[in-house]
Scaffold this active site. Structure first.
Site, PDB file in Angstrom:
ATOM      1  N   LYS A 244      -2.176  -1.641  -3.883  1.00 20.59           N
ATOM      2  CA  LYS A 244      -3.060  -0.473  -3.842  1.00 20.59           C
ATOM      3  C   LYS A 244      -2.256   0.802  -3.895  1.00 20.59           C
ATOM      4  O   LYS A 244      -1.283   0.890  -3.159  1.00 20.59           O
ATOM      5  CB  LYS A 244      -3.860  -0.534  -2.544  1.00 20.59           C
ATOM      6  CG  LYS A 244      -4.653   0.675  -2.205  1.00 20.59           C
ATOM      7  CD  LYS A 244      -5.221   0.554  -0.826  1.00 20.59           C
ATOM      8  CE  LYS A 244      -5.945   1.841  -0.537  1.00 20.59           C
ATOM      9  NZ  LYS A 244      -6.182   2.051   0.846  1.00 20.59           N
TER      10      LYS A 244
ATOM     11  N   LYS B 266       0.852  -1.184   0.000  1.00 14.85           N
ATOM     12  CA  LYS B 266       0.000   0.000   0.000  1.00 14.85           C
ATOM     13  C   LYS B 266       0.888   1.234   0.000  1.00 14.85           C
ATOM     14  O   LYS B 266       1.673   1.444   0.927  1.00 14.85           O
ATOM     15  CB  LYS B 266      -0.893  -0.025   1.238  1.00 14.85           C
ATOM     16  CG  LYS B 266      -1.786   1.193   1.363  1.00 14.85           C
ATOM     17  CD  LYS B 266      -2.727   1.050   2.545  1.00 14.85           C
ATOM     18  CE  LYS B 266      -3.583   2.287   2.699  1.00 14.85           C
ATOM     19  NZ  LYS B 266      -4.454   2.207   3.882  1.00 14.85           N
TER      20      LYS B 266
HETATM   21  C1  PBG Z   1      -7.485   3.043   5.616  1.00 13.53           C
HETATM   22  C2  PBG Z   1      -7.722   3.012   4.153  1.00 13.53           C
HETATM   23  C3  PBG Z   1      -7.555   4.026   3.187  1.00 13.53           C
HETATM   24  C4  PBG Z   1      -8.037   3.505   1.979  1.00 13.53           C
HETATM   25  C5  PBG Z   1      -8.428   2.207   2.239  1.00 13.53           C
HETATM   26  N1  PBG Z   1      -8.211   1.906   3.573  1.00 13.53           N
HETATM   27  C6  PBG Z   1      -7.105   5.411   3.325  1.00 13.53           C
HETATM   28  C7  PBG Z   1      -5.719   5.774   3.630  1.00 13.53           C
HETATM   29  O1  PBG Z   1      -4.844   4.936   3.799  1.00 13.53           O
HETATM   30  O2  PBG Z   1      -5.504   6.980   3.757  1.00 13.53           O
HETATM   31  C8  PBG Z   1      -8.105   4.262   0.677  1.00 13.53           C
HETATM   32  C9  PBG Z   1      -9.131   3.763  -0.281  1.00 13.53           C
HETATM   33  C10 PBG Z   1      -9.462   4.698  -1.383  1.00 13.53           C
HETATM   34  O3  PBG Z   1      -8.824   5.748  -1.596  1.00 13.53           O
HETATM   35  O4  PBG Z   1     -10.426   4.390  -2.100  1.00 13.53           O
HETATM   36  N2  PBG Z   1      -6.190   3.288   6.037  1.00 13.53           N
END
Ligand code: PBG
Length: 323
Positions: A248, A195
């Site tokens: 992601k 991520k």
């Molecule tokens: C929680 C999380 C996030 C997303 C999914 N789980 C936000 C982040 O990390 O700031 C983002 C999903 C999206 O942008 O559609 N941490």
């Protein structure tokens, strides 16, 4: 005249021929629909930066999920907007927390739907970070216990899959151990293994009210220029017991997705995130692109790069387009 032996155009002559030799096909079962659950009843607030996506109260989410199931959606992932936030994210693991309530209600109404729960703290902490803070720093090991409690309460409420997304080191192992100790060894973990600290999460932070109140997430989410590091992250989560690995965002990291695909044989997910959705929506609303065509081309590219599972706010629309 030159003699041309190979003519790729022969197989592009008709839709039937193109379809015969098509290498990648989207199917309704591939998609996971994200939903944002908020307090109240009868609430259905559209997220301004994500047209078509709403904050839904538990009752609204429950009927939305039932309609989505009828339309072919087989899997949802839930995010929560709690009534109140605090330093230790207690709303994330409360027995009657917002996501826990939604899980129970959806499970009752649409028992066959696969319910995934995003396991993170940022929506529940007053400071908006994904872990515990001390002296302005996000502490790793102190956050693991809270993440494990969150996953446990989601599993106890009836989630099929928990999806840790906080990017704390060791979070998958901590959650696996906690679930197993509670006799929940059949609850699967979909790890947000790779991520990135991405600008593409902007609209999500509006939807989930989870923007950090200071600093950013670069000390725990991955640095966008790194690809080899993604394999190390994936390896760690795999060895800690992840059942599904995730990359992601999706489209600007297709190279990374492909690398993870080539190295690991577990099911692979990709999250087509809020900003990727918003970009297509905005251009379509201006009439600059054909939304359906760009949606299908984008989601196909994610599958072609190696994703088995795609999380997307377009889940309903793509399933409709495929049927
Ligand atoms: C929680 C999380 C996030 C997303 C999914 N789980 C936000 C982040 O990390 O700031 C983002 C999903 C999206 O942008 O559609 N941490």
């Amino acid at each position: 005249m030159v003699q041309i032996i190979h003519r790729p155009r022969r197989l592009r002559k008709s839709e039937a021929l193109r379809s015969l030799v098509r290498e990648t096909r989207l199917s309704a079962d591939n998609f996971v629909l994200p939903l944002f659950i908020c307090p109240g009843t009868g609430v259905r607030n559209e997220v301004s930066s994500m047209p078509g996506v709403h904050n839904l109260s538990v009752d609204e989410a429950t009927s939305e999920v039932s309609a989505a199931f009828d339309a072919g959606v087989r899997s949802v992932i839930l995010f929560g907007l709690p009534e109140t936030k605090d330093e230790l994210a207690s709303g994330a693991f409360a027995e009657d927390g917002i996501v826990q309530k939604a899980i129970r209600s959806i499970r009752r109404t649409t028992p066959e739907m696969i319910i995934m729960a995003d396991t993170c703290l940022c929506e529940y902490t007053s400071h908006g970070h994904c872990g515990v803070i001390r002296d302005g720093e996000v502490l790793n090991d102190e956050s693991l216990e809270l993440l494990a409690r969150t996953a446990l309460s989601q599993a106890e409420a009836g989630a099929d899959v928990v999806a840790p997304s906080a990017m704390m080191d060791g979070q998958v192992g901590a959650i696996r151990e906690t679930l197993d100790d509670a006799g929940l060894e059949n609850i699967a973990i979909m790890a947000y293994a790779v991520k990135y600290a991405s600008g593409f999460y902007g609209p999500f932070r509006e939807a989930a009210d989870s923007a950090p109140s200071f600093g950013d997430r670069r000390s725990y989410q991955m640095d966008p220029p790194n690809a080899r590091e993604a394999l190390r992250e994936a390896e760690l989560d795999y060895s800690e017991g992840a059942d599904i690995l995730m990359v992601k965002p999706a489209t600007v990291y297709l190279d990374v997705l492909k690398m993870v695909r080539d190295r690991f044989d577990v099911p692979l997910a990709a999250y087509h995130v809020s900003g990727e959705y918003a970009l297509i929506k905005a251009a379509a609303q201006k009439g600059w692109i054909d939304e359906q065509r760009v949606m299908l081309e984008t989601l196909t590219s994610i599958k072609r790069a190696g994703a088995d599972i795609i999380l997307t706010y377009y889940a309903r629309e793509v399933i409709r387009a495929l049927s």
